[in-house]
Design a protein around this motif. Structure first.
Motif, PDB file in Angstrom:
ATOM      1  N   GLY A  16      18.837   2.977  -6.013  1.00 10.92           N
ATOM      2  CA  GLY A  16      18.254   2.061  -7.100  1.00 10.92           C
ATOM      3  C   GLY A  16      16.974   2.262  -7.252  1.00 10.92           C
ATOM      4  N   PRO A 178      28.586   6.194  -9.138  1.00 12.15           N
ATOM      5  CA  PRO A 178      28.420   4.710  -8.800  1.00 12.15           C
ATOM      6  C   PRO A 178      29.735   3.860  -8.957  1.00 12.15           C
ATOM      7  CG  PRO A 178      26.476   5.919 -10.072  1.00 12.15           C
ATOM      8  CD  PRO A 178      27.368   6.665 -10.115  1.00 12.15           C
ATOM      9  N   ARG A 228      21.871   6.896 -11.477  1.00 12.71           N
ATOM     10  CA  ARG A 228      22.147   5.403 -10.921  1.00 12.71           C
ATOM     11  C   ARG A 228      23.086   4.640 -12.120  1.00 12.71           C
ATOM     12  NH1 ARG A 228      23.224   3.591  -6.542  1.00 12.71           N
ATOM     13  NH2 ARG A 228      22.913   1.589  -7.299  1.00 12.71           N
ATOM     14  N   LYS A 297      15.936   0.160 -12.037  1.00 10.16           N
ATOM     15  CA  LYS A 297      17.097   0.238 -11.647  1.00 10.16           C
ATOM     16  C   LYS A 297      17.997   0.546 -12.964  1.00 10.16           C
ATOM     17  CE  LYS A 297      17.737  -2.462  -7.721  1.00 10.16           C
ATOM     18  NZ  LYS A 297      18.614  -3.388  -7.027  1.00 10.16           N
TER      19      LYS A 297
END
Length: 328
Positions: A16, A178, A228, A297
């Motif tokens: 993150g 993810p 991410r 993030k």
């Protein structure tokens, strides 16, 4: 990455707020760490191992934040056991879990962790890469036997890489998206993305056809992770044998649409090449990852090659890899 300890990066995971990275088995004690980096690739924490790892080759992070380090490299195929290290959130030191193959030593550089928390080791070998998983859950202080649970064969490509035909067929890293609905295996030349719609990673690797992402001309590309947001693959090469002052750069490759045809259905193309990458936002091909964004993030070898030629090529490649990467 400007920290001089990061010169043999074999495992990378995007988090993150940055990355986690490991080198493979280094002779320098200060390089044998689990490195946590911020979005600008500066090291913020370096976690020691309680005992010396043999050859750490890949990384995974599970949904609960546990870091898994794959101590599975074995260039000379002499290890009686391999291992995974686990570092749970809040722990100061990783915990060692030993495992043993049922059919003798194998070299391996890729690790996935399945939805039920089992490590899945992918061996590094031409032809079918073996898939091995522990027969019982790994336990500290015990050696758990592995079972061979399948094999995966990478589709043929024509992507340029330092090791030619063989560099396209050796698995050097793996990663999980993810959303846990995709996994990727990489070679020295390409990445292969598999859909995992029902959480069954093993079935995806053994029964489905992947989408291909060329990773051309990376000097010694072994590490791979998803961004991410799951839209890109991020890679980094080792720099041990690069000119003095060379620092590893994280490269970003866009992923094909889930609707794109798998590699086996695509029209054959000439060898994929790309120009040299420089740290510029205007560079064609893969991007060097811009630090501010991550801080938030958020083909085939010639058909006419004979068996003798392939055998010689295998010996030459293995000799080259061992001479470049001689370690315990």
């Amino acid at each position: 990455m400007t920290d001089g300890r990061l010169d043999e990066i074999s495992g990378l995971v995007a988090t993150g707020d940055g990355f986690v990275a490991v080198n493979d088995g280094s002779d320098e004690e200060s390089h044998r760490r689990i490195f946590f980096l911020d979005g600008g690739c500066a090291v913020t924490r370096a976690v020691r191992y309680p005992s010396r790892p043999r050859d750490t080759e890949d990384l995974a992070v599970t949904a609960d934040g546990t870091v898994w380090v794959a101590d599975i490299g074995d260039n000379d195929r002499t290890r009686d056991t391999i291992a995974v290290w686990t570092l749970r959130p809040g722990q100061r030191r990783p915990v060692l879990h030993r495992m043993s193959y049922p059919d003798g030593p194998h070299d391996a550089e890729a690790l996935l962790v399945t939805g039920d928390g089992r490590p899945l080791v992918v061996t590094k070998q031409v032809g079918g890469a073996g898939l091995y998983a522990p027969a019982t859950p790994p336990r500290p202080g015990r050696t758990v036997p592995l079972s061979r649970v399948g094999e995966v064969r990478l589709p043929a490509t024509t992507t340029d890489n330092p090791y030619g035909f063989l560099g396209r067929r050796l698995v050097t890293g793996a990663a999980t998206a993810p959303d846990r609905r995709r996994v990727v295996l990489r070679s020295y030349a390409d990445a292969f993305e598999y859909d995992v719609p029902d959480g069954d990673v093993l079935a995806a690797l053994t029964n489905s056809t992947p989408r291909v992402v060329p990773l051309p001309d990376e000097p010694q590309g072994e590490a791979v992770t998803y961004s991410r947001d799951g839209r890109f693959l991020l890679t980094v090469s080792e720099t041990t044998d690069a000119p003095p002052g060379t620092r590893p750069a994280v490269l970003r490759y866009p992923l094909p649409s889930a609707d794109a045809p798998p590699v086996a259905q695509q029209t054959a193309a000439p060898p994929v090449r790309r120009p040299s990458v420089t740290p510029s936002a205007s560079t064609a091909g893969p991007d060097v990852v811009p630090a501010p964004e991550l801080g938030r993030k958020a083909g085939a070898a010639p058909v006419g090659v004979g068996l003798v030629g392939i055998g010689v090529a295998v010996l030459v490649l293995l000799g080259l890899l061992r001479s470049r990467r001689r370690r315990g």
